[in-house]
Scaffold this motif. Structure first.
Motif, PDB file in Angstrom:
ATOM      1  N   ARG A 119      -3.313   5.944 -16.607  1.00 17.83           N
ATOM      2  CA  ARG A 119      -4.385   6.179 -15.626  1.00 17.83           C
ATOM      3  C   ARG A 119      -4.374   5.089 -14.547  1.00 17.83           C
ATOM      4  N   ASP A 120      -4.156   3.849 -14.955  1.00 17.41           N
ATOM      5  CA  ASP A 120      -4.110   2.755 -13.989  1.00 17.41           C
ATOM      6  C   ASP A 120      -2.955   2.935 -13.014  1.00 17.41           C
ATOM      7  N   VAL A 121      -1.782   3.286 -13.544  1.00 14.98           N
ATOM      8  CA  VAL A 121      -0.585   3.404 -12.710  1.00 14.98           C
ATOM      9  C   VAL A 121      -0.689   4.567 -11.733  1.00 14.98           C
ATOM     10  N   THR A 122      -1.333   5.663 -12.141  1.00 15.91           N
ATOM     11  CA  THR A 122      -1.343   6.873 -11.325  1.00 15.91           C
ATOM     12  C   THR A 122      -2.648   7.103 -10.576  1.00 15.91           C
ATOM     13  N   ARG A 123      -3.584   6.175 -10.655  1.00 16.86           N
ATOM     14  CA  ARG A 123      -4.910   6.392 -10.065  1.00 16.86           C
ATOM     15  C   ARG A 123      -4.848   6.817  -8.604  1.00 16.86           C
ATOM     16  N   ILE A 124      -4.076   6.106  -7.808  1.00 17.19           N
ATOM     17  CA  ILE A 124      -4.057   6.398  -6.368  1.00 17.19           C
ATOM     18  C   ILE A 124      -3.280   7.665  -6.037  1.00 17.19           C
ATOM     19  N   ALA A 125      -2.561   8.230  -7.015  1.00 15.17           N
ATOM     20  CA  ALA A 125      -1.793   9.444  -6.751  1.00 15.17           C
ATOM     21  C   ALA A 125      -2.690  10.661  -6.549  1.00 15.17           C
ATOM     22  N   SER A 165       0.799  -1.218   0.000  1.00 18.16           N
ATOM     23  CA  SER A 165       0.000   0.000   0.000  1.00 18.16           C
ATOM     24  C   SER A 165       0.836   1.276   0.000  1.00 18.16           C
ATOM     25  N   HIS A 166       1.698   1.424   0.991  1.00 20.27           N
ATOM     26  CA  HIS A 166       2.359   2.713   1.186  1.00 20.27           C
ATOM     27  C   HIS A 166       3.417   3.018   0.130  1.00 20.27           C
ATOM     28  N   ALA A 167       4.329   2.079  -0.119  1.00 22.52           N
ATOM     29  CA  ALA A 167       5.335   2.302  -1.156  1.00 22.52           C
ATOM     30  C   ALA A 167       4.705   2.406  -2.549  1.00 22.52           C
ATOM     31  N   PRO A 168       3.709   1.580  -2.890  1.00 19.46           N
ATOM     32  CA  PRO A 168       3.053   1.768  -4.183  1.00 19.46           C
ATOM     33  C   PRO A 168       2.444   3.157  -4.353  1.00 19.46           C
ATOM     34  N   HIS A 169       1.940   3.733  -3.255  1.00 17.69           N
ATOM     35  CA  HIS A 169       1.373   5.078  -3.362  1.00 17.69           C
ATOM     36  C   HIS A 169       2.459   6.094  -3.710  1.00 17.69           C
ATOM     37  N   VAL A 170       3.612   5.993  -3.045  1.00 16.19           N
ATOM     38  CA  VAL A 170       4.704   6.914  -3.343  1.00 16.19           C
ATOM     39  C   VAL A 170       5.187   6.709  -4.780  1.00 16.19           C
ATOM     40  N   THR A 171       5.279   5.463  -5.206  1.00 19.78           N
ATOM     41  CA  THR A 171       5.722   5.164  -6.563  1.00 19.78           C
ATOM     42  C   THR A 171       4.750   5.739  -7.589  1.00 19.78           C
ATOM     43  N   VAL A 199      12.882  -0.705  -4.814  1.00 20.17           N
ATOM     44  CA  VAL A 199      12.302  -0.295  -6.095  1.00 20.17           C
ATOM     45  C   VAL A 199      13.274   0.608  -6.844  1.00 20.17           C
ATOM     46  N   SER A 200      13.905   1.507  -6.095  1.00 14.04           N
ATOM     47  CA  SER A 200      14.866   2.434  -6.704  1.00 14.04           C
ATOM     48  C   SER A 200      16.033   1.688  -7.336  1.00 14.04           C
ATOM     49  N   ARG A 201      16.498   0.625  -6.671  1.00 16.59           N
ATOM     50  CA  ARG A 201      17.593  -0.164  -7.242  1.00 16.59           C
ATOM     51  C   ARG A 201      17.157  -0.807  -8.557  1.00 16.59           C
ATOM     52  N   SER A 246       2.821   8.275  -7.135  1.00 12.50           N
ATOM     53  CA  SER A 246       2.975   9.725  -7.089  1.00 12.50           C
ATOM     54  C   SER A 246       4.190  10.178  -7.878  1.00 12.50           C
ATOM     55  N   ALA A 247       5.265   9.389  -7.807  1.00 14.06           N
ATOM     56  CA  ALA A 247       6.474   9.735  -8.557  1.00 14.06           C
ATOM     57  C   ALA A 247       6.221   9.691 -10.056  1.00 14.06           C
ATOM     58  N   VAL A 248       5.463   8.687 -10.505  1.00 17.83           N
ATOM     59  CA  VAL A 248       5.123   8.607 -11.927  1.00 17.83           C
ATOM     60  C   VAL A 248       4.206   9.764 -12.318  1.00 17.83           C
ATOM     61  N   ALA A 249       3.190  10.034 -11.485  1.00 18.97           N
ATOM     62  CA  ALA A 249       2.256  11.117 -11.781  1.00 18.97           C
ATOM     63  C   ALA A 249       2.952  12.475 -11.784  1.00 18.97           C
ATOM     64  N   ALA A 250       3.981  12.627 -10.948  1.00 18.01           N
ATOM     65  CA  ALA A 250       4.704  13.896 -10.901  1.00 18.01           C
ATOM     66  C   ALA A 250       5.374  14.223 -12.231  1.00 18.01           C
ATOM     67  N   ARG A 251       5.733  13.181 -13.001  1.00 21.06           N
ATOM     68  CA  ARG A 251       6.316  13.416 -14.331  1.00 21.06           C
ATOM     69  C   ARG A 251       5.312  14.095 -15.252  1.00 21.06           C
ATOM     70  N   LEU A 252       4.017  13.929 -14.973  1.00 14.93           N
ATOM     71  CA  LEU A 252       2.980  14.497 -15.827  1.00 14.93           C
ATOM     72  C   LEU A 252       2.762  15.979 -15.562  1.00 14.93           C
ATOM     73  N   ALA A 253       3.221  16.454 -14.400  1.00 10.76           N
ATOM     74  CA  ALA A 253       2.993  17.857 -14.051  1.00 10.76           C
ATOM     75  C   ALA A 253       3.636  18.803 -15.062  1.00 10.76           C
ATOM     76  N   ASP A 254       4.776  18.413 -15.604  1.00 15.11           N
ATOM     77  CA  ASP A 254       5.478  19.249 -16.582  1.00 15.11           C
ATOM     78  C   ASP A 254       5.478  18.637 -17.979  1.00 15.11           C
ATOM     79  N   ALA A 255       4.637  17.624 -18.169  1.00 13.24           N
ATOM     80  CA  ALA A 255       4.602  16.962 -19.476  1.00 13.24           C
ATOM     81  C   ALA A 255       3.971  17.884 -20.521  1.00 13.24           C
ATOM     82  N   SER A 256       4.332  17.662 -21.767  1.00  8.82           N
ATOM     83  CA  SER A 256       3.800  18.476 -22.855  1.00  8.82           C
ATOM     84  C   SER A 256       2.342  18.137 -23.121  1.00  8.82           C
TER      85      SER A 256
END
Length: 376
Positions: A227-233, A197-203, A258-260, A205-215
């Motif tokens: 949408r599936d990957v970022t739903r909980i973000a 639950s908790h680490a997947p949420h952060v992950t 995950v980072s490794r 969010s990290a993917v969704a954060a890439r969309l903040a500045d996406a074209s």
């Protein structure tokens, strides 16, 4: 035998607290509500979750009154639905006020509340920490549902001091909410939810954060996968900060792993881009491990993971279309295991992806064709 609950106090009228209250009200339990946020409590009351709690001065418990509340306002069970860092202080205040016979909390981490309660000198005999594994992207009482916990696991983390009577009362709460009780040690619980639950949420969010500045081009090409990957973000950051802070070390361990994996994948892709064809093996191994991990996620009703066949159906974006689709399934005796909708950008239609048992797929496909549905 599980204890009977006539009256329950819910402290905290957010998504989980209000959902608990609505579930209990559906079984005729008298529910009292308490929240420092008067607006949230007012909305919960308007939704039918219960009535406002009027605390009484602590006195010796007497016989049950005509209103079903024992002693001087004492209820059978108090459910503490506040952030993890505040559970222990809330528990202490309620116990000093003699608010309830038994106590539990529904915070998403367990070691912090239990350690805090022990440190503050709370009566641990009357307390069993718990956590319903259910939620939504939306928060607050407006998102609450009486059926939020149906079929979901609900972790119970009693301490050696927890009395059998309190265990029975909390177990009865879980049963009334329609969840499946799972007894687990608090430390094991926190390590487990860090992974699922908790680490997947952060992950996410990290993917969704890439969309903040996406074209705009990238966003225009966004499909169901992202949408599936970022739903909980899309959940409340303030709420999640409290959750993550309460389980920081276990979550950090998972994120480091995950980072490794991601770092090694990035290095392999750089090598692949440079013409090193052997680097594809590392990427393949990560993808295969992902498939294996996904395959271990329990299936419907918590049973073994099942392999379903997906039947895709073109469906118009207008009222009644899903109902007609389900009617076809009913007519031919096909059970819908899962369903997902993907809308076509710029068009008044989409794709309904209906998951069914393998032997049911040809039956449903044939029936849909015969009735004029477009099945790609």
């Amino acid at each position: 035998m599980a204890s009977e609950l006539r009256t329950v106090l819910v402290v905290g009228t957010g998504l989980i607290g209000t959902s608990v209250a609505l579930a209990l009200r559906g079984h005729g339990v008298r529910v009292l509500l308490s929240d420092r946020d008067q607006g949230a409590m007012r909305l919960a009351r308007e939704l039918g979750a219960g009535e406002e709690w009027q605390p009484q001065p602590a006195t010796a418990a007497g016989a049950g009154g005509a209103d079903g509340v024992t002693g001087a306002g004492r209820v059978d069970l108090a459910v503490i639905a506040v952030p993890p860092a505040h559970v222990a202080t809330e528990l202490l205040a309620l116990q000093r006020a003699g608010a309830a016979t038994h106590y539990t909390d529904v915070a998403s981490v367990k070691a912090v509340p239990i350690d805090g309660a022990r440190r503050l000198g709370c009566d641990l005999g009357a307390y069993v920490a718990s956590h319903p594994l259910a939620g939504r992207e939306r928060s607050g009482p407006g998102a609450a549902r009486a059926d939020l916990f149906l079929g979901r696991p609900w972790a119970l983390c009693p301490t050696p001091e927890s009395s059998p009577e309190t265990r029975a009362a909390v177990l009865r709460l879980v049963e009334l909410c329609g969840a499946n009780p799972v007894e687990v040690h608090a430390d094991d619980h926190d390590r487990a939810v860090a992974v699922v639950s908790h680490a997947p949420h952060v992950t996410a969010s990290a993917v969704a954060a890439r969309l903040a500045d996406a074209s705009e081009v990238a966003l225009g090409l966004a499909g169901q996968g992202v949408r599936d990957v970022t739903r909980i973000a899309g959940s409340d950051p303030g709420l999640w900060l409290g959750i993550l802070a309460g389980n920081a070390a276990p979550v950090a361990e998972v994120l480091e792993a995950v980072s490794r994996d991601l770092s090694e994948a990035a290095s392999a892709l750089r090598a692949l881009a440079g013409g090193d064809g052997t680097a594809s093996g590392e990427i393949t191994q990560l993808l295969k491990r992902g498939v294996a991990g996904h395959g271990r996620i329990p299936g419907k009703h918590g049973g073994p993971a099942s392999s379903y066949v997906m039947v895709q159906v073109v469906i118009g974006d207008r009222p009644g279309q899903l109902a007609k689709l389900f009617q076809v399934c009913d007519e031919v005796g096909v059970n819908v295991e899962d369903v997902r909708l993907e809308h076509a950008p710029g068009l008044p239609l989409g794709i309904a992806e209906v998951s069914v048992q393998p032997d049911a797929a040809p039956v449903l496909t044939r029936a849909l064709h015969e009735r004029g549905w477009q099945v790609p």
